[in-house]
Design a protein around this motif. Structure first.
Motif, mmCIF file in Angstrom:
data_model
loop_
_atom_site.group_PDB
_atom_site.id
_atom_site.type_symbol
_atom_site.label_atom_id
_atom_site.label_comp_id
_atom_site.label_asym_id
_atom_site.label_seq_id
_atom_site.Cartn_x
_atom_site.Cartn_y
_atom_site.Cartn_z
ATOM 1 N N ALA A 244 14.848 -15.640 -29.883
ATOM 2 C CA ALA A 244 15.430 -14.427 -30.465
ATOM 3 C C ALA A 244 15.828 -14.652 -31.913
ATOM 4 N N GLY A 245 16.176 -15.900 -32.268
ATOM 5 C CA GLY A 245 16.679 -16.151 -33.603
ATOM 6 C C GLY A 245 15.611 -16.465 -34.631
ATOM 7 N N SER A 246 14.475 -16.994 -34.171
ATOM 8 C CA SER A 246 13.462 -17.404 -35.151
ATOM 9 C C SER A 246 12.867 -16.195 -35.848
ATOM 10 N N PRO A 247 12.634 -16.300 -37.149
ATOM 11 C CA PRO A 247 11.939 -15.221 -37.828
ATOM 12 C C PRO A 247 10.551 -15.029 -37.210
ATOM 13 N N ASP A 248 10.119 -13.775 -37.117
ATOM 14 C CA ASP A 248 8.855 -13.486 -36.430
ATOM 15 C C ASP A 248 7.680 -14.218 -37.055
ATOM 16 N N PHE A 249 7.704 -14.321 -38.383
ATOM 17 C CA PHE A 249 6.548 -14.963 -39.016
ATOM 18 C C PHE A 249 6.483 -16.433 -38.635
ATOM 19 N N ALA A 250 7.671 -17.065 -38.467
ATOM 20 C CA ALA A 250 7.690 -18.474 -38.089
ATOM 21 C C ALA A 250 7.149 -18.649 -36.667
ATOM 22 N N THR A 251 7.596 -17.784 -35.745
ATOM 23 C CA THR A 251 7.070 -17.826 -34.388
ATOM 24 C C THR A 251 5.553 -17.673 -34.406
ATOM 25 N N GLY A 252 5.098 -16.694 -35.171
ATOM 26 C CA GLY A 252 3.661 -16.438 -35.248
ATOM 27 C C GLY A 252 2.903 -17.646 -35.758
ATOM 28 N N ILE A 253 3.408 -18.252 -36.835
ATOM 29 C CA ILE A 253 2.730 -19.397 -37.437
ATOM 30 C C ILE A 253 2.698 -20.563 -36.450
ATOM 31 N N LEU A 254 3.815 -20.795 -35.764
ATOM 32 C CA LEU A 254 3.848 -21.908 -34.810
ATOM 33 C C LEU A 254 2.873 -21.650 -33.657
ATOM 34 N N LEU A 255 2.792 -20.396 -33.194
ATOM 35 C CA LEU A 255 1.842 -20.078 -32.125
ATOM 36 C C LEU A 255 0.406 -20.269 -32.602
ATOM 37 N N ILE A 256 0.140 -19.872 -33.838
ATOM 38 C CA ILE A 256 -1.215 -20.068 -34.380
ATOM 39 C C ILE A 256 -1.550 -21.554 -34.393
ATOM 40 N N MET A 257 -0.580 -22.369 -34.853
ATOM 41 C CA MET A 257 -0.824 -23.818 -34.905
ATOM 42 C C MET A 257 -1.183 -24.350 -33.531
#
Lengths: 436, 303
Positions: A262-275
Motif C-alpha cells: 500500500a505504501g510503495s509508489p505505483d511506479f516502483a511496484t510496476g518497475i519491480l514487477l517488470i524486473m
C-alpha cells in the motif's frame, strides 16, 4: 431518498463547475501562454500576435471560458446572420475532419475567403469539394462607410474582414510559416463546447480530442475493472485471515506485506514487477503496447502486469481496512454473545464477521477512488498502456492544452461520479446510515 | 506494549507553571514522544529507515567516491565494481552518488512542500472554522473542488502549465496538500472554539487573529503533527512519481524518480540504476509511512 440523491447531484454539479474553472485557469492563464507553447521559441512577435488572434486568445478570459464550456457557434451566429453547422467527414481510417459552414436559406453550405481584396464565396458541393464564386456584392457598409463582412473562413472560425485592411495572417503548418494578406481582422474560433461533446482539436494528434479520448477511456476502464476484480476479493480474503488470527505470525506477515504494497509508489511496484517477471523470469511482456484495437483479446498477457501493479496497491489498502474491521467485529459484544449462545465459529464468521468485512470494499471506493485513479495514471505510463492516464501525461508533456483540459474533466467526472454512486449504494445497504 | 503512559499522566497533573520549569517541560515532552515511538514496533522500524536516509543525505559527500554529476565515458551502464559500488548509469555517472545525493533532494523538497501546504491550510482552515457562516461555505466549496482532483492529475496539470523545476514541484505538492490540511484544521478549530479558554480570551477583548493563533492553533498541534508526518510520506511518494513521469526536477539534478525514468529504457542491459533508485524510494516512503502510522496508532490509544 430522492431528495438526498438530488441534493448530492446538485453538489456534484457545483463541484464540477468549480473544477472546470480551476482546470481552465491553470491551463490557460498560467504563465507560458498557449500560443507560445504551440509555436516554440523561434516565432516573431508578429507571428505570435497573429496566432493569438486566430486562436481567439485576445478575447477576454470569461468569453474564452464560456466558449470552451458551452461553445462559440451561438455567439457567432448573430454576427454572420446565418445559422452555422458543423460537418464531420471521414478521412482515412481514423482521422475525421470537422468543418464549420454557414447554412444559406436555400440549404447551401458556404464559407468565405478574401483573395486580392475580393470576397469569395465557397459553396460546398456534395462530394466535399468547394465551388468558388465572386461575392463582392456581399460586402456590408458600416456607418463610417467602411466595407466589412462577417462570415465563416476556411479555418473553422467566424471571421470579420475589412475591405482593403491588408491584415497579414501567419499560419504554421508542416511546411513552415505561411503568410496571407487580406486576412480577417477578428476571429471567433468555432466550437460546440465541452458540454456538447466538442473539446477542440488536439494539437498533437491533429484530430478532435473527443475522438481520441473515447478510445482511451475504454482501455482505461478495462484496466480499472480487471484490477478491481482481481484485487478486492484477494484483499478481503487476506484481511479476513489476518483479522481472525490477530497477533499471530500469519497476521504479522500479511499486515507487513499490506503495508509495503500500500505504501510503495505505483511506479516502483510496476518497475519491480517488470524486473521480476519480464527481465528475470521472462514470462510476461514488460510493456503493454497495443498494435491493434483487439490486442488485449489476442494476447491477454499484455495486461497482466498493469493489472497486477494497479491491483497490488489496492490489495494493501483494502486488506488493512478489512483486517481492522474484522478485529473490531471479533471483539464486539454481539460476537461474544453469538459464541456464548453456542454458534459454531464458522457460523459466527460467516454470519457476523464476513458481512461487516464486505462493507470495507465499498468504503474504499468512496475514500480511495481518487488515489486509485491517480495510481492508474502512473501504471499506464509505466507500461505504455494506451489509456486515458497515459494520454493526459503525454498531453501534459507536450502541452497539448485542449487535450489536457478535456481529458482532465473526463477523469474527474469519472472520479466524482464513482464516489457518488458508491456513496448512494453505501447508504442503501448500510442500515445505520440515515440520509437527510 | 504499555497501554498507559505514567510520564504523560504525571505531566498533566504537574503542569509547569514557572518559567524555569519550561525547559524541563520541553525535555519531558521529548522523552514522552520517545516513549510513544518506542511503544510501537512499527514506528521504530519506520524511524530507523528514515534516520538511515537522513544520515545518508547529510553525509553524502563523505560516503561517496564521486560527485553525482561526474561522467565517465569509458564506463557507461556498468554493473557494480570496486570503483563504482552500485555501477554506473547511461551517462557513466556513479549510481551510489546519485542515490545518496538524491536523498538530499527528496528529504529537502518533501518537508518543504508540506510546510508550505500547512501554512496555506492553516490560513484557510482557521478562519473557516472560526467564523463559520459564509466564509466557511465559500472556502470549503472551493477546497472540495480541489479535492475532487486525483492528486497526481492536479500535479500534472500545474507542472505542465508552469514548467518543471524544484520550486514548481514544491508549489504543486503544496497546492495538492492544502485542502486536506485546511479541512483538518477547520474541524479541529470548530471543536476548540467552543472551549472556555477561548470564551475567556474573547471576554478579555483579544482580537480574533490572536485568539486563532495563540489559543486555538497551539491546541490543534497533536493531530496536526501526526498529519504532518503522514504528509511527508505522501510528498516523497509524489516527488518520486513526478520524477518518474518526467515532470519532476530537470536533469542533471540527482532525483530518484528521474533516475528510474532515465534507466527505464536501459533496463535490459543494466538494471542497477533503476533497481537502486526504486529500492531507495520504496524504503524511504515506507519508512515515513510506518513511522507516522505507528505514531498515530499509539497516540490514538491514549485518547
Amino acid at each position: 431518498m430522492a431528495r438526498y440523491v438530488i441534493r448530492r447531484l446538485m453538489t456534484m454539479l457545483l463541484t464540477m463547475l468549480l473544477v472546470s474553472i480551476i482546470v481552465f485557469a491553470i491551463v490557460e492563464i498560467a504563465p507560458g501562454n498557449v500560443a507560445r507553447n504551440m509555436l516554440g521559441a523561434f516565432a516573431t512577435p508578429q507571428q505570435e500576435e497573429s496566432m493569438r488572434q486566430q486562436l481567439g486568445l485576445e478575447r477576454s478570459v470569461i468569453v474564452r471560458y464560456v466558449s470552451w464550456l458551452f461553445g462559440s457557434d451561438w455567439q457567432a451566429e448573430p454576427k454572420v446572420g446565418l445559422p452555422l453547422r458543423e460537418t464531420v467527414s471521414q478521412q482515412g481510417l481514423v482521422a475525421r475532419s470537422r468543418e464549420w459552414w454557414a447554412v444559406e436559406p436555400n440549404g447551401d453550405l458556404v464559407q468565405w475567403d478574401v483573395q486580392e481584396s475580393q470576397l469569395i464565396r465557397l459553396v460546398r458541393q456534395p462530394d466535399g469539394s468547394t465551388h468558388k464564386q465572386p461575392a463582392d456584392q456581399d460586402w456590408k457598409v458600416d456607418a463610417s462607410g467602411q466595407a466589412y463582412f462577417w462570415g465563416v473562413d476556411t479555418g473553422n472560425r467566424a471571421a470579420e474582414w475589412i475591405r482593403g485592411s491588408k491584415t497579414v495572417e501567419y499560419t504554421y503548418d508542416y511546411s513552415g510559416w505561411q503568410e496571407k494578406v487580406d486576412a480577417p481582422v477578428e476571429y471567433i474560433p468555432l466550437s460546440k463546447g465541452l458540454l456538447r461533446g466538442d473539446a477542440g482539436m488536439s494539437l498533437r494528434y491533429k484530430e478532435p480530442v473527443s475522438e481520441v479520448i473515447g478510445r482511451r477511456i475504454t482501455n482505461s476502464l478495462i484496466l480499472a475493472a480487471l484490477a478491481f476484480l482481481v484485487s478486492i476479493p484477494t484483499a478481503v480474503l487476506l484481511g479476513l485471515i489476518a483479522g481472525l488470527n490477530e497477533g499471530r505470525l500469519i497476521d504479522r506477515i500479511i499486515s507487513i506485506a499490506g503495508l509495503i504494497t500500500a505504501g510503495s509508489p505505483d511506479f516502483a511496484t510496476g518497475i519491480l514487477l517488470i524486473m521480476v517477471f519480464a527481465l528475470w523470469l521472462k514470462v510476461l511482456p514488460g510493456a503493454a503496447v497495443f498494435t491493434s484495437k483487439s490486442a488485449i483479446l489476442k494476447d491477454p498477457r499484455l495486461i497482466v502486469l498493469p493489472v497486477l501493479t494497479a491491483g497490488l496497491v489496492e490489495v494493501g489498502y483494502v486488506l488493512r481496512i478489512t483486517r481492522s474491521s474484522v478485529v473490531e467485529v471479533m471483539n464486539s459484544p454481539y460476537v461474544r454473545t453469538a459464541i456464548l449462545k453456542g454458534l459454531s465459529y464458522r457460523q459466527v464468521v460467516v454470519r457476523h464477521v464476513l458481512q461487516n468485512a464486505m462493507m470495507a470494499p465499498i468504503t474504499v471506493i468512496m475514500l480511495h477512488v481518487n488515489w486509485f485513479i491517480g495510481g492508474l495514471v502512473v501504471v499506464e505510463s509505466v507500461f505504455g498502456y494506451p489509456g486515458l492516464g497515459n494520454f493526459i501525461l503525454n498531453a501534459a508533456l507536450y502541452k497539448d492544452v485542449y487535450a489536457i483540459e478535456a481529458a482532465s474533466m473526463v477523469l474527474i467526472l469519472l472520479a466524482v461520479g464513482t464516489q457518488l454512486i458508491a456513496d448512494l449504494i453505501y447508504s442503501l445497504i448500510n442500515p445505520r446510515i440515515r440520509y437527510t | 506494549m504499555g497501554t498507559e503512559n505514567p510520564a504523560t499522566a504525571k505531566q498533566i497533573h504537574t503542569a509547569p507553571s514557572a518559567a524555569l520549569t519550561a525547559l524541563k517541560g520541553y525535555w519531558k515532552s521529548v522523552r514522552d514522544l520517545a516513549q510513544v515511538i518506542f511503544a510501537s514496533p512499527t514506528a521504530v522500524i519506520g524511524l530507523t529507515l528514515v534516520i538511515l536516509w537522513v544520515l545518508i543525505a547529510v553525509f553524502a559527500p563523505l560516503i561517496t567516491t564521486h560527485t553525482p554529476f561526474e561522467q565517465d565515458y569509458k564506463l557507461v551502464n556498468k554493473g557494480p565494481s570496486a570503483l563504482h559500488l552500485f555501477g554506473t548509469d547511461d551517462l557513466g555517472r556513479d549510481v551510489w552518488a546519485r542515490v545518496a545525493y538524491g536523498a538530499r533532494t527528496i528529504l529537502l523538497l518533501g518537508p518543504l512542500s508540506v510546510l508550505v501546504a500547512f501554512a496555506c491550510g492553516v490560513a484557510l482552515g482557521l478562519p473557516a472554522g472560526y467564523y463559520q457562516g459564509w466564509v466557511d461555505e465559500v472556502v470549503m466549496r472551493i477546497l472540495d473542488a480541489f479535492m475532487a482532483f486525483p492528486a497526481i492529475l492536479l500535479y500534472m496539470i500545474i507542472i505542465s502549465a508552469v514548467g518543471a523545476s524544484s520550486f514548481n514541484v514544491v508549489i504543486a505538492i503544496a497546492i495538492g496538500g492544502t485542502p486536506g490540511i485546511a479541512r483538518l484544521v477547520r474541524a479541529l478549530t470548530m471543536d476548540i472554539r467552543t472551549r472556555e479558554y477561548v470564551a475567556a480570551a474573547k471576554l478579555c477583548g483579544e482580537p480574533d487573529i490572536i485568539i486563532m493563533l495563540r489559543e486555538i492553533l497551539p491546541n490543534c498541534r497533536g493531530p496536526l503533527i501526526v498529519d504532518f508526518l503522514l504528509r511527508i510520506g505522501y510528498a516523497a511518494f509524489y516527488i518520486g512519481t513526478l520524477g518518474f513521469l518526467g515532470l519532476g526536477l530537470p536533469p542533471p539534478t540527482p532525483d530518484w524518480g528521474g533516475m528510474v525514468q532515465e534507466g527505464h529504457s536501459h533496463m535490459t542491459t543494466n538494471v542497477w540504476p533503476v533497481l537502486c533508485a526504486t529500492l531507495a524510494i520504496v524504503t524511504l516512503v515506507i519508512g515515513l509511512n510506518m513511522f507516522a502510522d505507528g505514531l498515530r496508532e499509539e497516540t490514538m490509544r491514549y485518547q
